[in-house]
Design an enzyme around this catalytic site. Structure first.
Site, mmCIF file in Angstrom:
data_model
loop_
_atom_site.group_PDB
_atom_site.id
_atom_site.type_symbol
_atom_site.label_atom_id
_atom_site.label_comp_id
_atom_site.label_asym_id
_atom_site.label_seq_id
_atom_site.Cartn_x
_atom_site.Cartn_y
_atom_site.Cartn_z
ATOM 1 N N HIS A 307 0.858 -1.178 0.000
ATOM 2 C CA HIS A 307 0.000 0.000 0.000
ATOM 3 C C HIS A 307 0.894 1.228 0.000
ATOM 4 O O HIS A 307 1.953 1.221 0.626
ATOM 5 C CB HIS A 307 -0.894 -0.007 1.255
ATOM 6 C CG HIS A 307 -2.053 0.905 1.129
ATOM 7 N ND1 HIS A 307 -1.946 2.244 1.375
ATOM 8 C CD2 HIS A 307 -3.327 0.681 0.741
ATOM 9 C CE1 HIS A 307 -3.125 2.807 1.160
ATOM 10 N NE2 HIS A 307 -3.975 1.877 0.771
ATOM 11 N N ASP A 364 -8.126 -5.004 0.024
ATOM 12 C CA ASP A 364 -8.695 -5.774 -1.082
ATOM 13 C C ASP A 364 -8.318 -7.236 -1.067
ATOM 14 O O ASP A 364 -8.808 -8.003 -1.890
ATOM 15 C CB ASP A 364 -8.267 -5.159 -2.412
ATOM 16 C CG ASP A 364 -9.039 -3.900 -2.668
ATOM 17 O OD1 ASP A 364 -10.230 -3.888 -2.323
ATOM 18 O OD2 ASP A 364 -8.462 -2.939 -3.179
HETATM 19 N N1 ACO Z 1 4.197 -7.594 -4.948
HETATM 20 C C1 ACO Z 1 5.559 -7.618 -5.071
HETATM 21 N N2 ACO Z 1 6.366 -6.557 -4.845
HETATM 22 C C2 ACO Z 1 5.765 -5.416 -4.463
HETATM 23 C C3 ACO Z 1 4.364 -5.305 -4.296
HETATM 24 C C4 ACO Z 1 3.574 -6.443 -4.543
HETATM 25 N N3 ACO Z 1 2.242 -6.387 -4.401
HETATM 26 N N4 ACO Z 1 4.047 -4.054 -3.907
HETATM 27 C C5 ACO Z 1 5.210 -3.382 -3.827
HETATM 28 N N5 ACO Z 1 6.256 -4.201 -4.154
HETATM 29 C C6 ACO Z 1 7.686 -3.866 -4.133
HETATM 30 C C7 ACO Z 1 8.086 -3.024 -5.335
HETATM 31 O O1 ACO Z 1 8.534 -3.842 -6.405
HETATM 32 C C8 ACO Z 1 9.183 -2.176 -4.757
HETATM 33 O O2 ACO Z 1 10.324 -2.975 -4.650
HETATM 34 P P1 ACO Z 1 11.814 -2.320 -4.842
HETATM 35 O O3 ACO Z 1 11.922 -1.318 -3.728
HETATM 36 O O4 ACO Z 1 12.737 -3.458 -4.734
HETATM 37 O O5 ACO Z 1 11.790 -1.696 -6.210
HETATM 38 C C9 ACO Z 1 8.733 -1.894 -3.327
HETATM 39 O O6 ACO Z 1 7.880 -3.019 -2.989
HETATM 40 C C10 ACO Z 1 7.929 -0.608 -3.172
HETATM 41 O O7 ACO Z 1 6.813 -0.658 -4.079
HETATM 42 P P2 ACO Z 1 6.284 0.597 -4.896
HETATM 43 O O8 ACO Z 1 5.557 0.104 -6.117
HETATM 44 O O9 ACO Z 1 7.375 1.583 -5.085
HETATM 45 O O10 ACO Z 1 5.250 1.198 -3.868
HETATM 46 P P3 ACO Z 1 4.092 2.194 -4.205
HETATM 47 O O11 ACO Z 1 3.755 2.883 -2.943
HETATM 48 O O12 ACO Z 1 4.409 3.025 -5.402
HETATM 49 O O13 ACO Z 1 2.881 1.222 -4.658
HETATM 50 C C11 ACO Z 1 1.021 -0.206 -4.607
HETATM 51 C C12 ACO Z 1 1.861 0.821 -3.830
HETATM 52 C C13 ACO Z 1 0.630 0.356 -5.982
HETATM 53 C C14 ACO Z 1 -0.273 -0.463 -3.831
HETATM 54 C C15 ACO Z 1 1.834 -1.520 -4.764
HETATM 55 O O14 ACO Z 1 2.160 -2.039 -3.485
HETATM 56 C C16 ACO Z 1 1.109 -2.560 -5.606
HETATM 57 O O15 ACO Z 1 1.204 -2.540 -6.846
HETATM 58 N N6 ACO Z 1 0.341 -3.496 -4.933
HETATM 59 C C17 ACO Z 1 -0.439 -4.460 -5.668
HETATM 60 C C18 ACO Z 1 -1.727 -3.804 -6.157
HETATM 61 C C19 ACO Z 1 -2.714 -3.570 -5.049
HETATM 62 O O16 ACO Z 1 -2.983 -4.442 -4.217
HETATM 63 N N7 ACO Z 1 -3.318 -2.373 -5.061
HETATM 64 C C20 ACO Z 1 -4.349 -1.992 -4.077
HETATM 65 C C21 ACO Z 1 -3.883 -0.889 -3.226
HETATM 66 S S1 ACO Z 1 -5.049 -0.580 -1.965
HETATM 67 C C22 ACO Z 1 -6.246 0.315 -2.676
HETATM 68 O O17 ACO Z 1 -6.103 1.043 -3.638
HETATM 69 C C23 ACO Z 1 -7.492 0.175 -2.058
#
Ligand code: ACO
Length: 429
Positions: A307, A364
């Site tokens: 998140h 979710d």
């Molecule tokens: N699976 C694997 N790796 C992940 C995930 C995941 N679900 N989420 C984050 N990471 C990793 C990234 O690859 C990144 O790794 P790095 O530092 O080695 O490059 C690190 O964790 C940070 O992730 P970011 O994408 O930079 O974090 P950001 O805050 O931009 O994204 C997000 C948050 C979009 C929610 C992300 O965690 C994601 O894509 N999750 C899956 C989709 C999801 O469940 N979305 C619902 C969000 S809740 C809502 O809207 C109600």
């Protein structure tokens, strides 16, 4: 004595005011920075930028705290109802009994949508994604209520627009589903509560009226409460940004629906179930998918994990996990993807990659399993999220209007070509 922040740019010192929130959150107010220094701040994805001050929702992602108007989400989910929470978010205080009755009655009286709008549904293909339909029909409300186009109306008039959108949104959403399965639409019935009415419109057939099950009604009501607001997320910021141009409420909410639709935001609940089904169909090897999610050369991510703001357990995920168990137990459903979800959570929470990055299940991760148990199809999941988020969008839009916030207009740093002269087409190599 208010604190100031000091910033040194090219040897010159600037004092910038510090803004402190109720819970001691701090911000450096850079409103005048460009005027004073010529500099702007750069923050792609607004990861560290406050777009507004707000009195609606407090969220502490590090400690897993969520409160609406000061009330902890756990207490609201346990003891309140969705309409009560909607009132709280929009009007700032919990309603008295008579205020809630009036609010509820007004909503019950506005659930019908104009008969001409029914024809829109006939024009959409049955394979249309319901989010596209819901956003379009919501925006179309502005064409049927042209007085809503004027944002400078007295508040009682604006309140009528608010009542209408709250009342009609379940009808709009359920009709999108009726259309997608080629069934006639179900008209709302005033005898039903907000959630019962939605379930009736979704599932009643000309041959048999749906009997709302209190267990299902209760679980859905709770889910809507948990989704009702989440401060300045992508869709809410969209609603505020669009509304800041003095666009009407229906159009601003429609824009919020589109922002919510994406799989990185509200579309995640659909993506979670699809992922769990995929793991199940592939033999249930959870570890394999955890490895895929960690592999930077593989685009796969664990949907429902991570998140932008929570770097701790999402408090809503805890409540939902329990509600999920309750609903499945009470309905006597055994969904194999629930076992996969639990195993996935267990494995990921112990894996160094997820621990290090503070990636926990979000709201979710479990909501889709409840929706599926209730009989809501996967491509309606994001619509369910929109139904829950609606009061939050309205509250945030209302606050923005009341605060007379200026039009939202970020700046940029241009990194394209420097000035160059036009070349005639014949001379372009
Ligand atoms: N699976 C694997 N790796 C992940 C995930 C995941 N679900 N989420 C984050 N990471 C990793 C990234 O690859 C990144 O790794 P790095 O530092 O080695 O490059 C690190 O964790 C940070 O992730 P970011 O994408 O930079 O974090 P950001 O805050 O931009 O994204 C997000 C948050 C979009 C929610 C992300 O965690 C994601 O894509 N999750 C899956 C989709 C999801 O469940 N979305 C619902 C969000 S809740 C809502 O809207 C109600």
């Amino acid at each position: 004595m208010p604190e100031n922040a000091k910033l040194v740019l090219e040897g010159k010192e600037y004092e910038l005011p510090v803004v402190t929130g109720t819970e001691n959150e701090k911000a450096v107010d850079i409103t005048r920075l460009r005027d004073l220094s010529g500099y702007i701040t750069l923050d792609s994805g607004y990861k560290n930028t406050g777009a507004t001050v707000s009195k609606i929702t407090y969220l502490d992602g590090e400690n897993g705290i969520l409160r609406y108007r000061g009330y902890p989400i756990e207490q609201l989910a346990e003891r309140s109802t969705f309409l009560e929470v909607a009132y709280l978010l929009i009007y700032g205080e919990l309603p008295t009994r008579s205020q809630l009755d009036e609010f509820d009655n007004n909503i019950r009286r506005h659930t019908l949508i104009h008969e001409d709008m029914k024809r829109f549904y006939q024009a959409y293909p049955t394979y249309a994604h319901p989010m596209g339909v819901v956003a379009s029909v919501t925006c179309s409300l502005s064409t049927f209520y042209p007085e809503s186009l004027n944002p400078n109306r007295p508040w009682e008039k604006i309140n009528l627009t608010i009542t209408r959108i709250l009342a009609k949104f379940p009808t709009i959403a359920a009709w999108a589903y009726n259309n997608s399965i080629g069934h006639p639409v179900n008209y709302p019935k005033n005898k039903y509560s907000y959630v019962e009415n939605f379930l009736h419109m979704m599932f009643s057939k000309p041959t048999e009226e749906y009997e709302p099950d209190p267990v299902v009604v209760n679980a859905l009501d709770k889910l809507l409460i948990l989704h009702a607001d989440h401060e300045q997320n992508c869709s809410t910021s969209t609603v505020r940004l669009v509304g800041s141009s003095q666009a009407n409420l229906y159009g601003s909410i429609a824009a919020g629906c589109i922002a919510l639709w994406g799989p990185l935001h509200g579309g995640a609940n659909q993506a979670v179930i699809e992922m769990l089904d995929q793991i199940h169909a592939d033999g249930g090897n959870v570890q394999k998918y955890v490895e895929k999610a960690k592999d930077k050369n593989d685009p796969f991510r664990l949907m429902g994990f991570g998140h932008r703001v929570y770097k701790n357990f999402d408090p809503r995920a805890k409540i939902i996990k329990k509600a999920c168990d309750d609903v499945l137990n009470k309905l006597g459903i055994h969904d194999p993807v629930l076992d996969i979800a639990k195993k996935l959570e267990e494995v990921a929470l112990q894996d160094e990659y997820f621990v290090e990055r503070k990636l926990y299940p979000n709201v979710d991760f479990y909501s889709g399993i409840i929706y599926r148990a209730i009989g809501i199809p996967v491509d309606m999941f994001t619509v369910m999220f929109a139904l829950g988020r609606l009061p939050g969008w309205i509250a945030q839009w209302k606050e923005m209007v009341e605060n007379k916030e200026p039009i939202g207009r970020p700046r940029q740093i241009y990194t394209g070509a420097a000035k160059r002269d036009y070349v005639n087409i014949a001379e372009r190599g």
